[in-house]
Design a protein around this motif. Structure first.
Motif, PDB file in Angstrom:
ATOM      1  N   GLU A 182      74.747 -40.489 -54.934  1.00  0.00           N
ATOM      2  CA  GLU A 182      75.653 -41.624 -55.142  1.00  0.00           C
ATOM      3  C   GLU A 182      77.088 -41.245 -54.813  1.00  0.00           C
ATOM      4  O   GLU A 182      77.823 -42.033 -54.214  1.00  0.00           O
ATOM      5  CB  GLU A 182      75.550 -42.128 -56.583  1.00  0.00           C
ATOM      6  CG  GLU A 182      74.245 -42.824 -56.880  1.00  0.00           C
ATOM      7  CD  GLU A 182      74.045 -43.159 -58.351  1.00  0.00           C
ATOM      8  OE1 GLU A 182      74.963 -42.911 -59.176  1.00  0.00           O
ATOM      9  OE2 GLU A 182      72.963 -43.669 -58.690  1.00  0.00           O
ATOM     10  N   GLU A 183      77.496 -40.023 -55.189  1.00  0.00           N
ATOM     11  CA  GLU A 183      78.855 -39.561 -54.859  1.00  0.00           C
ATOM     12  C   GLU A 183      79.032 -39.474 -53.351  1.00  0.00           C
ATOM     13  O   GLU A 183      80.068 -39.865 -52.816  1.00  0.00           O
ATOM     14  CB  GLU A 183      79.124 -38.186 -55.482  1.00  0.00           C
ATOM     15  CG  GLU A 183      79.396 -38.215 -56.945  1.00  0.00           C
ATOM     16  CD  GLU A 183      79.644 -36.833 -57.523  1.00  0.00           C
ATOM     17  OE1 GLU A 183      79.588 -35.820 -56.781  1.00  0.00           O
ATOM     18  OE2 GLU A 183      79.895 -36.754 -58.729  1.00  0.00           O
ATOM     19  N   THR A 186      79.412 -42.895 -51.864  1.00  0.00           N
ATOM     20  CA  THR A 186      80.747 -43.417 -52.172  1.00  0.00           C
ATOM     21  C   THR A 186      81.790 -42.785 -51.247  1.00  0.00           C
ATOM     22  O   THR A 186      82.660 -43.468 -50.742  1.00  0.00           O
ATOM     23  CB  THR A 186      81.108 -43.152 -53.642  1.00  0.00           C
ATOM     24  OG1 THR A 186      80.111 -43.769 -54.476  1.00  0.00           O
ATOM     25  CG2 THR A 186      82.458 -43.725 -53.982  1.00  0.00           C
ATOM     26  N   LYS A 189      81.750 -44.234 -47.725  1.00  0.00           N
ATOM     27  CA  LYS A 189      82.301 -45.568 -47.627  1.00  0.00           C
ATOM     28  C   LYS A 189      83.822 -45.556 -47.513  1.00  0.00           C
ATOM     29  O   LYS A 189      84.431 -46.470 -47.004  1.00  0.00           O
ATOM     30  CB  LYS A 189      81.897 -46.419 -48.849  1.00  0.00           C
ATOM     31  CG  LYS A 189      80.443 -46.805 -48.839  1.00  0.00           C
ATOM     32  CD  LYS A 189      80.098 -47.629 -50.061  1.00  0.00           C
ATOM     33  CE  LYS A 189      78.629 -47.995 -50.088  1.00  0.00           C
ATOM     34  NZ  LYS A 189      78.272 -48.740 -51.281  1.00  0.00           N
TER      35      LYS A 189
END
Length: 190
Positions: A182-183, A186, A189
């Protein structure tokens, strides 16, 4: 969803939120000054039906858990992530703000603490995963607590919770892998 166990909450608004989510009886602590009579009710409920403690994800909620744990260590504990317990205008944190689905999810993942210490996840594991002393350590601990359904905790408390709820090395590793993925997503993005 009908529960056999009695759910311990902080107040009347929490009881209303629980009733919207599940069919269950509640015991209200009426804040963090838990009375002896309330503790006696909790102990009796645990003996007869079982108890799930669902308090706000904040310091007073943790204090209530601690008091109950001292008097009735065999209760189960359910945790709401902070993001699910915050009001729409972001000024109030509590069970009463959670959606029925968030409450049902927390209750489905209720866990009983185990006082038998069998350290599976070490301090070194926590350091290696960047959960202690680091720029992202707080966010990582918060996300890990959500994924494992054990709530947010500082580094020392996280280590204790991992032991008490007997989180296996495999569960820890899988959850940390998701945190890192997830990091990475992120960061890509940005």
């Amino acid at each position: 969803m009908k529960l056999k166990e009695v759910i311990v909450v902080e107040g009347k608004d929490d009881t209303v939120a629980i009733k919207r989510a599940v069919e269950a009886d509640t015991i209200e602590t009426n804040g963090s000054a838990v009375s002896e009579s309330t503790l006696a009710q909790i102990v009796l409920a645990q003996q007869r039906r079982g108890v799930i403690v669902l308090t706000d994800p904040d310091y007073p909620g943790e204090r209530i858990r601690h008091i109950i744990r001292e008097h009735c260590p065999s209760c189960k504990h359910a945790f709401l992530p902070k993001k699910d317990a915050i009001s729409k205008n972001q000024d109030d944190l509590g069970v009463e703000n959670a959606t029925p689905e968030a409450i049902r999810q927390a209750l489905r993942h209720a866990k009983q603490e185990d006082n038998v210490s069998s350290e599976v996840i070490t301090w070194q594991d926590l350091h290696a995963a960047g959960l202690i002393a680091g720029g992202n350590s707080r966010k990582r601990r918060e996300r890990l607590g959500d994924l494992l359904h054990i709530g947010y905790a500082n580094g020392k408390q996280l280590h204790k919770r991992l032991q008490k709820f007997r989180i296996t090395a495999s569960e820890f590793s899988e959850a940390m892998q998701q945190v890192f993925e997830e990091e990475e997503t992120t960061c890509q993005k940005i």
